[in-house]
Design a protein around this motif. Structure first.
Motif, PDB file in Angstrom:
ATOM      1  N   LEU A 455      13.192  -2.215  14.712  1.00 30.28           N
ATOM      2  CA  LEU A 455      14.311  -1.435  15.247  1.00 30.28           C
ATOM      3  C   LEU A 455      14.447  -0.096  14.545  1.00 30.28           C
ATOM      4  N   VAL A 456      13.886  -0.006  13.324  1.00 23.88           N
ATOM      5  CA  VAL A 456      14.054   1.246  12.564  1.00 23.88           C
ATOM      6  C   VAL A 456      12.734   1.884  12.148  1.00 23.88           C
ATOM      7  N   VAL A 457      11.608   1.203  12.330  1.00 18.82           N
ATOM      8  CA  VAL A 457      10.323   1.799  11.938  1.00 18.82           C
ATOM      9  C   VAL A 457       9.287   1.583  13.029  1.00 18.82           C
ATOM     10  N   GLY A 458       8.295   2.460  13.034  1.00 20.41           N
ATOM     11  CA  GLY A 458       7.115   2.272  13.864  1.00 20.41           C
ATOM     12  C   GLY A 458       5.958   1.793  13.005  1.00 20.41           C
ATOM     13  N   ALA A 459       4.887   1.330  13.638  1.00 17.42           N
ATOM     14  CA  ALA A 459       3.724   0.855  12.894  1.00 17.42           C
ATOM     15  C   ALA A 459       2.479   1.035  13.746  1.00 17.42           C
ATOM     16  N   ARG A 460       1.365   1.191  13.059  1.00 17.04           N
ATOM     17  CA  ARG A 460       0.055   1.126  13.721  1.00 17.04           C
ATOM     18  C   ARG A 460      -0.928   0.533  12.736  1.00 17.04           C
ATOM     19  N   SER A 461      -1.768  -0.361  13.212  1.00 22.35           N
ATOM     20  CA  SER A 461      -2.712  -1.059  12.345  1.00 22.35           C
ATOM     21  C   SER A 461      -4.106  -1.005  12.946  1.00 22.35           C
ATOM     22  N   GLY A 462      -5.109  -1.247  12.089  1.00 20.69           N
ATOM     23  CA  GLY A 462      -6.490  -1.210  12.556  1.00 20.69           C
ATOM     24  C   GLY A 462      -7.424  -1.761  11.499  1.00 20.69           C
ATOM     25  N   ASP A 463      -8.710  -1.641  11.765  1.00 22.89           N
ATOM     26  CA  ASP A 463      -9.723  -2.280  10.920  1.00 22.89           C
ATOM     27  C   ASP A 463     -10.649  -1.264  10.281  1.00 22.89           C
ATOM     28  N   LYS A 464     -11.144  -1.625   9.108  1.00 20.37           N
ATOM     29  CA  LYS A 464     -12.248  -0.940   8.441  1.00 20.37           C
ATOM     30  C   LYS A 464     -13.113  -2.030   7.821  1.00 20.37           C
ATOM     31  N   GLY A 465     -14.186  -2.407   8.512  1.00 21.30           N
ATOM     32  CA  GLY A 465     -14.997  -3.512   8.040  1.00 21.30           C
ATOM     33  C   GLY A 465     -14.161  -4.778   8.001  1.00 21.30           C
ATOM     34  N   GLY A 466     -14.153  -5.461   6.860  1.00 20.28           N
ATOM     35  CA  GLY A 466     -13.384  -6.687   6.727  1.00 20.28           C
ATOM     36  C   GLY A 466     -11.942  -6.470   6.328  1.00 20.28           C
ATOM     37  N   ASN A 467     -11.540  -5.213   6.105  1.00 25.81           N
ATOM     38  CA  ASN A 467     -10.174  -4.901   5.690  1.00 25.81           C
ATOM     39  C   ASN A 467      -9.345  -4.427   6.880  1.00 25.81           C
ATOM     40  N   ALA A 468      -8.045  -4.502   6.718  1.00 21.92           N
ATOM     41  CA  ALA A 468      -7.129  -3.966   7.726  1.00 21.92           C
ATOM     42  C   ALA A 468      -6.134  -3.055   7.031  1.00 21.92           C
ATOM     43  N   ASN A 469      -5.636  -2.088   7.788  1.00 21.59           N
ATOM     44  CA  ASN A 469      -4.526  -1.289   7.272  1.00 21.59           C
ATOM     45  C   ASN A 469      -3.346  -1.393   8.222  1.00 21.59           C
ATOM     46  N   VAL A 470      -2.169  -1.345   7.659  1.00 18.00           N
ATOM     47  CA  VAL A 470      -0.928  -1.342   8.436  1.00 18.00           C
ATOM     48  C   VAL A 470      -0.120  -0.136   7.975  1.00 18.00           C
ATOM     49  N   GLY A 471      -0.033   0.872   8.817  1.00 11.68           N
ATOM     50  CA  GLY A 471       0.783   2.046   8.526  1.00 11.68           C
ATOM     51  C   GLY A 471       2.164   1.867   9.122  1.00 11.68           C
ATOM     52  N   VAL A 472       3.186   2.117   8.329  1.00 11.62           N
ATOM     53  CA  VAL A 472       4.581   1.944   8.754  1.00 11.62           C
ATOM     54  C   VAL A 472       5.316   3.246   8.463  1.00 11.62           C
ATOM     55  N   TRP A 473       6.060   3.755   9.434  1.00 17.01           N
ATOM     56  CA  TRP A 473       6.758   5.016   9.187  1.00 17.01           C
ATOM     57  C   TRP A 473       8.198   4.957   9.717  1.00 17.01           C
ATOM     58  N   ALA A 474       9.057   5.697   9.034  1.00 19.68           N
ATOM     59  CA  ALA A 474      10.461   5.793   9.421  1.00 19.68           C
ATOM     60  C   ALA A 474      10.671   7.064  10.229  1.00 19.68           C
ATOM     61  N   ARG A 475      11.714   7.055  11.051  1.00 20.36           N
ATOM     62  CA  ARG A 475      11.948   8.184  11.948  1.00 20.36           C
ATOM     63  C   ARG A 475      13.032   9.128  11.435  1.00 20.36           C
ATOM     64  N   THR A 476      13.758   8.734  10.400  1.00 24.18           N
ATOM     65  CA  THR A 476      14.799   9.591   9.824  1.00 24.18           C
ATOM     66  C   THR A 476      14.689   9.540   8.306  1.00 24.18           C
ATOM     67  N   ASP A 477      15.284  10.520   7.649  1.00 28.63           N
ATOM     68  CA  ASP A 477      15.289  10.538   6.186  1.00 28.63           C
ATOM     69  C   ASP A 477      16.018   9.314   5.629  1.00 28.63           C
ATOM     70  N   GLU A 478      17.117   8.917   6.289  1.00 29.02           N
ATOM     71  CA  GLU A 478      17.883   7.770   5.813  1.00 29.02           C
ATOM     72  C   GLU A 478      17.060   6.493   5.911  1.00 29.02           C
ATOM     73  N   ALA A 479      16.341   6.321   7.027  1.00 34.10           N
ATOM     74  CA  ALA A 479      15.508   5.130   7.194  1.00 34.10           C
ATOM     75  C   ALA A 479      14.366   5.125   6.179  1.00 34.10           C
ATOM     76  N   TRP A 480      13.844   6.315   5.866  1.00 34.37           N
ATOM     77  CA  TRP A 480      12.783   6.404   4.859  1.00 34.37           C
ATOM     78  C   TRP A 480      13.321   6.030   3.478  1.00 34.37           C
ATOM     79  N   SER A 481      14.502   6.477   3.149  1.00 33.07           N
ATOM     80  CA  SER A 481      15.091   6.128   1.859  1.00 33.07           C
ATOM     81  C   SER A 481      15.211   4.615   1.703  1.00 33.07           C
ATOM     82  N   TRP A 482      15.536   3.938   2.802  1.00 33.10           N
ATOM     83  CA  TRP A 482      15.624   2.469   2.742  1.00 33.10           C
ATOM     84  C   TRP A 482      14.231   1.835   2.722  1.00 33.10           C
ATOM     85  N   LEU A 483      13.345   2.283   3.636  1.00 35.69           N
ATOM     86  CA  LEU A 483      12.025   1.671   3.763  1.00 35.69           C
ATOM     87  C   LEU A 483      11.226   1.766   2.475  1.00 35.69           C
ATOM     88  N   ALA A 484      11.252   2.921   1.821  1.00 34.19           N
ATOM     89  CA  ALA A 484      10.438   3.145   0.626  1.00 34.19           C
ATOM     90  C   ALA A 484      10.722   2.129  -0.466  1.00 34.19           C
TER      91      ALA A 484
END
Length: 556
Positions: A455-484
């Motif tokens: 409800l407050v963050v977006g995400a995108r994930s993918g693969d690099k060989g056997g590893n995965a990454n999950v990127g998560v980002w906030a849409r406002t400064d306030e949401a970033w202050s909480w997410l971090a």
């Protein structure tokens, strides 16, 4: 110098066939790129080459040119694509034949030297990731079409930019800006609303393909042709920037781009300005992707309906235990898609998935095709399977190795047959992680509500060989202050229990209001091994967004 408009018409081998024509007719372009290669694609092309030595390239590209080559020539748009795969010289010849058949006077060049298969016995395909200066050499000498083998995805943009603006290898900030633009473009419509967490904010039924307006200083504007579907905003660009990345340093053969320096600014409707990117010398070694056959794989999904799901699963496992005893790898997964008192049979059913792997095809065929089907009248009530198992199919294994820059003969083969050697990087720096930057002050304590993270963050994930990454980002400064502060590695593991026993590294990117988590080993030996039901971790981020935790009410 004038702005260079570079578009993308393919994010993978099998992408929208009409995109090449749509991009050529939809608006102004100087260069149109196509990315056809992925780790899995190289394995597929390797198997093609086993059947026919003259194969090994993306045949779709040729079929697209039948409709669009004349149009590109008429409009003066240069085409740059890595569709050459394992055989760029062969594809270049086919393009020349096609042009000759239609009477279109185009100059076709190619880049080679990435193929190191002969140096890695037992591999089906071993290819170094080359940079953009081979492409630049071809374009500077007048090529209209450049086809390559395994170059980095971003090289399809850095090469034309270096040629157009006259950049030299050491101009790291400019090159890094082009790398970031290239990374945004490389997956096509993922930059214009495709596969986007907040897809409901625009019409993404048929997103237009993206383009970048590049400038001499390395800055760019990401946009799309007027009137095409989808949308471009800071969120869609952020999502793609995080895709298949690791820490703040995004390394390549020409430059290491610092993702923690990227500035994104909305520059009008469907326009996002990208600037401020800092670049550093590349690391001392080039990445080489090795694909080999790992053995044979087979699977079957048993449907368990109604009551006693756990007991039914235990019965099947016990009945097959003896038959599976000699198979080298056996994996059971019980997927509880059932619910109590369901009003349809499907929603009353769970799936028990069995996957087996072995070097011997006969072993995986016998293990399932015989033993599993023999249970049809002798197992749990309601016994049936989604589909009968086959004989077993080969699967691939992907791994990275690294070689010095000078060990790879990077060559631009010009349209007139001349061969130009591309010098390896002269200055390199050992890659090191960037220490976690200062984080914003946490939000003041206040009332919270249990709710999905998405409800407050977006995400995108993918693969690099056997590893995965999950990127998560906030849409406002306030949401970033909480997410971090809220989404630590420990909390990440709690929310995604499949990662609990694996190494997880968190990277903070405050300029993007983002956290990037790298999960090592969750994909086993890579996508071709199909280690888990989501073998490329495409939906790992959406699973994370669906998990509930205590979120400040002011953010909701």
């Amino acid at each position: 110098m004038s702005t260079l408009r570079i578009g993308n018409a393919s994010g993978f081998y099998g992408d929208r066939f009409d995109a090449l024509h749509e991009m050529l007719t939809g608006g102004e372009l100087d260069v149109l790129t196509g990315d056809y290669l992925a780790e899995l694609t190289m394995l597929i092309l390797g198997r093609d080459r086993l059947k026919a030595p003259g194969a090994g390239y993306a045949r779709t590209f040729l079929r697209q040119l039948e409709d669009s080559l004349g149009l590109a020539h008429e409009r003066g748009v240069k085409l740059v694509a890595n569709a050459g795969g394992l055989n760029p010289a062969g594809l270049a010849d086919r393009v020349r034949e096609l042009a000759g058949r239609f009477g279109i006077p185009v100059r076709v060049a190619h880049v080679e030297g990435d193929d190191l298969t002969a140096q890695h016995p037992g591999s089906l395909a071993a290819h170094a990731y080359l940079g953009g200066f081979g492409i630049a050499a071809c374009l500077r000498e007048g090529a209209d079409i450049v086809v390559t083998g395994r170059v980095t995805d971003a090289a399809l943009v850095t090469g034309p930019a270096a040629a157009h603006f006259g950049w030299a290898p050491g101009e790291y900030d400019r090159l890094a800006g082009a790398v970031v633009a290239g990374h945004v473009l490389e997956c096509g419509t993922q930059a214009t609303g495709g596969n986007y967490s907040f897809f409901r904010e625009g019409d993404v039924r048929r997103p237009g393909f993206p383009l970048a307006e590049l400038h001499e200083d390395g800055s760019a504007v990401i946009t799309k042709h007027p009137g095409t579907g989808g949308f471009v905003d800071v969120g869609t660009v952020t999502a793609q920037l995080l895709y298949e990345t690791g820490g703040a340093r995004y390394a390549g053969p020409d430059v290491t781009a610092r993702l923690d320096t990227v500035r994104l600014t909305q520059d009008g409707p469907d326009r996002v300005r990208v600037d401020g990117v800092h670049g550093e010398p590349p690391p001392p070694a080039l990445k080489v992707g090795l694909n080999r056959l790992g053995g044979f794989r087979n699977e079957v999904s048993f449907v368990l309906t109604g009551l006693d799901i756990e007991a039914k699963a235990a019965l099947v496992k016990g009945q097959l235990e003896a038959a599976l005893g000699k198979v080298s790898e056996v994996r059971w997964d019980l997927v509880r898609t059932d619910r109590p008192d369901a009003d349809t049979e499907e929603t009353a059913s769970a799936l028990l998935r069995l996957v087996v792997r072995d070097p011997d095809q006969e072993a995986v065929g016998r293990a399932l095709s015989g033993a599993a089907i023999e249970l049809a009248l002798a197992s749990y009530p309601g016994f049936h399977v989604l589909a009968p198992p086959g004989k077993g199919a080969p699967y691939g294994v992907f791994e990275d190795v690294y070689v010095p820059h000078g060990a790879v003969p990077h060559v631009a083969v010009l349209h007139d047959g001349r061969r130009v050697s591309v010098a390896p990087a002269q200055v390199t720096v050992v890659l090191e992680d960037v220490p976690e930057p200062p984080l914003p002050e946490p939000l003041p304590s206040g009332p919270t509500r249990r709710a999905p993270l998405g409800l407050v963050v977006g995400a995108r994930s993918g693969d690099k060989g056997g590893n995965a990454n999950v990127g998560v980002w906030a849409r406002t400064d306030e949401a970033w202050s909480w997410l971090a502060h809220a989404l630590s590695v420990d909390r990440f593991r709690e929310l995604l229990p499949e990662t609990a026993g694996l190494p997880v590294t968190r990277h903070a990117l405050p300029g993007l209001r983002a956290l990037n988590f790298v999960v090592e080993g969750i994909l086993g030996a890579g996508v071709a091994a199909q280690h888990r039901f989501d073998p490329q971790a495409k939906a790992l981020g959406e699973w994370l967004r669906s998990r509930h935790l205590d979120i400040p009410e002011e953010l909701l």
